[in-house]
Each structure stands twice: as C-alpha cells, then as structure tokens.
Design an enzyme around this catalytic site. Structure first.
Site, mmCIF file in Angstrom:
data_model
loop_
_atom_site.group_PDB
_atom_site.id
_atom_site.type_symbol
_atom_site.label_atom_id
_atom_site.label_comp_id
_atom_site.label_asym_id
_atom_site.label_seq_id
_atom_site.Cartn_x
_atom_site.Cartn_y
_atom_site.Cartn_z
ATOM 1 N N GLY A 259 22.096 12.100 -31.288
ATOM 2 C CA GLY A 259 21.695 12.709 -30.032
ATOM 3 C C GLY A 259 22.240 11.977 -28.828
ATOM 4 C CB ALA A 260 22.995 8.408 -28.153
ATOM 5 N N GLY B 104 0.811 -1.205 0.000
ATOM 6 C CA GLY B 104 0.000 0.000 0.000
ATOM 7 C C GLY B 104 0.849 1.262 0.000
ATOM 8 N N GLY B 105 0.328 2.291 0.654
ATOM 9 C CA GLY B 105 1.026 3.574 0.699
ATOM 10 C C GLY B 105 2.398 3.494 1.312
#
Length: 523
Positions: free
Chosen positions: A413-414, A178-179
C-alpha cells in the site's frame, strides 16, 4: 482668515504630528526596551526591519489606542495598543505583517489590538499577498474580558478563510499561550526560536495543578519540543536574526497567492547536468541504508533546498527547492530512519506538505524508496489507517504537476500512497534498481509457496530457490514498465534532465475537479 495667517498653525500642527510619530517609533520608555533586549529578544520594530527590505515598511493605524475603562486602563492608553501592523516588501514583493510589541501590555490582545490585526489580515487577502505574524504576546488582555476573546475568534476565522488563498507564516518570538496558540496552528508554516519562544494551551502551573506533573516552559512547549515531538513547528533556530532570514528565504520560494505560481529563477546549474554521483550514492541492495538528502542535493539546482519539518517524522523528507529554476515540492522516503517506512507521523507530515504545494501551485516530485507501512499494535491502535489515508487523500486531490521516481523498493500500500500512477501521478519513472511488488520477495514466497516449502526435504534451500524464482518473475525492474505502470526506466545519471524536461512539459497542465463545496478528508 487669510492663507498667511493659517500657515503658521498648519506648520505647528505638522510639527506636533512629527513629534507624535517620533514618540510612537520610540515606543514606551527605554527601561522596557532594555528589558526586552536583556531577554535576548528584539523589539517589534527591529524584527520588522530584519524581515522586510530596507525602508519599505508602511505602517497603518500607528496612533490607535484602546477604549477600555476600569482596572486603571483609562490611565494607560499607549499608541499602537501593543501591535504594529502594515506592509512592505521581501525581495521586492509585497508582504503584510503584524508584530506584537511585548513592551506594551506584554503584547496582550484587547479589542483595538485585535481590530488592527483583523484589518491587516483582510488587506492581505484583498491584495493577494503573504501575511507574516511576529508573535510575542501574553494572550488575551484580562482587563478587557470577553471582548479580547472575541478578537481571537475574528483572527481564527480569517486564518481559516485565508488558508490556501495566501501564504500565512507565523514566527514565534516569545510566549504564545492558551487559545492564542490556535492562530499559528492554522497557518501554513510555524517558525520558533530556541530559549525565547513557547507555545502551549495550558501552562506549567495548570499542568501541575491538574496532573501533578512538574514541567518547565521549554520542556512543555519550547521550540525543540514542537520541532521534534509535536510537529507543531516547521522550523526552529537559535536566534531571531537567523530565523527571520530563513522566513525571507521561504517567501522567495512561495507565490504571492493561489492564483499565481512561484517566481522562476534563471538557473546557474545546467538543466542537463549528469548526476553520475547517484550511481554510487544509492546502493542496489534494498536493505542497505543511504541518506536521501544527498540524492536531493545532487538533483536540485546548486544543491540548495529548504527542508520543512526536518526533525519531526524524519523517515520522510519534505522540502522546497528549484529544478531548472522552477520551484518544486519534494516528498521523499528517508532510508536512514526506520528504513524509510511510512508511519502515522510521516503520513501526516507528507500529507499537509502535499496539500500546501497543491494550494499554491507548486509541482510535486516524489522520490520513492519505501518498504511499506510501519507494523505494530501502537500504529494500528493510534489510527495508521485513517492517518495514512490523509496522504492518499492529499495526493488524489492534488492537481499540480506530479512526477514520481522509484529509486529502489516500492512495496504494498505504501507504493500506491507515494503518488503512484494509479492515484494520479502525471509521470512515473524508475531506476533499473526498482522493485515494485505487493511485499518483499522473502515474505511473498513464504505466503505463496508455504505448502511447498513445508513439504520439501530441505525447506530452507527450497525457500531460497522459490524466492529467487519470485524475484525473477514478478520483481525484476521492467515488470511494471511492461504493464504500463511506469512511463520509463531511466539511467540514474539522467534523472535531473528527465525531471526538468517533464516539469517543462507539465507547466501548462490543467485539471478540473468535480464541483463540490469541499471534501471530507480523513481525520
């Protein structure tokens, strides 16, 4: 009353205190301890003893008890309230710790339990020392309702405020559902133990009810799932002792806080050691794979390094090591996996590591052998642009010493994203096998000379000739150096010496960023 008359009463009260402390140290009944051991799990105090240096643990609030009533809670008020908090040392340096005691309320968090954790987190930040959480709890204490949920909110807020201020390490040694799972997710490093630890937001029963899928605890949120698939866990081990020993090792590589640097060590490995093995280890041909881990082993002190997220996004390697005794963060493409391309997961993995190193004053060494970003509809639709931008943003923001080394390919771009000079690398080196270009020669020739190739009597022969010409003109190893985009082209055998000399020079680097509240990184 005279002092003589008061003395026996004081002695009696001291004896009572000692008995109470002994009871606290024993914990609940032996049956609960035996049940913990039967699951292959240690108790909270046994874990703390393994984590900290012998005899250094100072506990706080061991006598704390909850104040809840209803549902029979008023009749069950054990000391510690299911969490042990305090501080000690690891390798002689102060470390704060809290450990859930699963034997008490299943380690579930209530108001008093949460307040103890809040207090120890506040003390860790005030003292400027790392915080380690040993997690083994059943979530919020249902009997205490919304006050338990509020307690988690206080933990999350402190995790966020401490981020980048002190190292925060979460060690998962049992369930975390859960949280409660958001606290580890907010920390710098997450360790898990196979078979006994799980993390998930909704458990198997809820998943089956909502989606109809049947899944086990381990398959839903076990250590291997989070180490290989989700990337939530940075490390996964087979047993608690090994796990906690590795936590100690990690702490030895980190500073106490963001105002300090990691402790330097006297290197037994000569800083000027020649790395002749690299000449045979890395093939000159850009399409031939090799294991970048062997390059890292050859370069770093004594071949020792701690790889982070080893099994997730394996096409990029991130690791902590020492060069000349100084701790460095290493980011490296891995040609053995997907040829070392950058994809969504690799970009996010490397970006967070770069941010962690920058937050804690750890210099960055980037080893580049990247053919580009991974093409594909899945990658584009799942956000390779914004996710790849995370790595670019992390490097552009980083003010620690940054050195990049191009071993072979660095395309498109890499190349820019992998800490090129244009995004702020302090020093950029390359081996004589480097190829820096917008794309590979074959692809570039097909674009640039498309018409000439189509019009030729022998298109294939023409294409081969034009590829050769393109390589000779724009992809020779000195092209970038001639244009001032590299600081030097170096002999691979000299790499270790060059990196250590550069790090020594950059040790006093100072960089100021424009004043702002915070940036808005791509998500």
């Amino acid at each position: 009353m005279s002092a003589e008359e008061a003395a026996p009463d004081i002695r009696g009260r001291v004896a009572q205190l000692r008995a109470l402390r002994a009871q606290v140290l024993r914990g609940p009944d032996e049956k609960a301890t035996a049940a913990q051991h039967a699951k292959g799990k240690l108790t909270a105090r046994e874990r703390i003893e393994l984590l900290l240096d012998d005899g250094t643990f100072s506990e706080v609030e061991p006598l704390r008890r909850h104040r809840a009533t209803g549902f029979g809670m008023e009749d069950r008020r054990p000391r510690t309230d299911g969490v042990i908090t305090g501080w000690g040392t690891v390798h002689g340096r102060t470390v704060f710790v809290y450990a859930h005691d699963f034997r008490i309320f299943g380690g579930a968090l209530g108001e008093a339990h949460a307040e103890k954790i809040h207090r120890i987190m506040d003390r860790a930040v005030a003292a400027g020392a790392p915080l380690v959480s040993l997690n083994d709890g059943a979530g919020a204490r249902i009997q205490e309702g919304v006050t338990a949920l509020s307690g988690y909110g206080g933990i999350f807020r402190r995790n966020a405020r401490a981020s980048g201020v002190i190292p925060q390490i979460s060690v998962m040694l049992g369930p975390c559902a859960g949280g409660a799972a958001y606290s580890p997710a907010l920390t710098d490093f997450v360790f898990m133990v196979r078979e006994t630890s799980q993390m998930f937001i909704t458990g198997p029963d809820v998943v089956e009810t909502v989606t109809g899928e049947k899944v086990s605890l381990g398959a839903l949120g076990g250590a291997d799932v989070h180490a290989e698939t989700s990337g939530v866990a940075h490390f996964a081990y087979d047993d608690e002792r090994t796990c906690l020993e590795e936590v100690r090792y990690l702490l030895s590589l980190l500073p106490q806080n963001n105002r300090e640097t990691p402790l330097a060590a006297l290197p037994g490995d000569p800083p000027d050691r020649s790395c002749d093995t690299l000449l045979d280890l890395v093939p000159a041909g850009g399409h031939r794979p090799y294991d970048m881990r062997r390059v890292v082993e050859e370069l770093v002190d004594d071949g020792e390094y701690l790889e982070v997220h080893e099994r997730w996004a394996a096409n990029v390697i991130v690791a902590l090591a020492r060069l000349g005794g100084q701790v460095v963060g290493i980011v490296a493409n891995q040609p053995l996996v997907l040829a070392g391309v950058l994809d969504i997961d690799a970009s996010e993995k490397a970006a967070r590591f770069v941010q962690m190193c920058d937050a804690f004053n750890i210099p960055l060494v980037t080893l580049v052998d990247v053919p580009g970003f991974l093409p594909g509809v899945d990658q584009e639709h799942n956000g390779i642009i914004r996710r790849g931008a995370k790595l670019l943003y992390a490097y552009c923001n980083a003010t620690v010493p940054r050195i990049s080394l191009i071993l072979r390919k660095a395309y498109g771009g890499a190349y820019i994203v992998m800490d090129s000079r244009s995004v702020g690398a302090d020093l950029s080196y390359a081996w004589p096998s480097n190829e820096i270009a917008v794309m590979g020669a074959e692809g570039a020739a097909n674009v640039v000379f498309r018409r000439r190739i189509q019009a030729a009597d022998d298109p294939e022969a023409t294409r081969r000739q034009l590829v050769k010409e393109y390589k000779a003109e724009l992809m020779h190893p000195y092209h970038a150096a001639e244009r001032g985009l590299l600081d030097d082209v170096i002999d691979p055998a000299d790499t270790r010496r060059v990196l250590i000399d550069a790090l020594r020079m950059l040790r006093t680097k100072h960089a100021d960023l424009t004043s702002r509240k915070h940036g808005n990184p791509p998500q």
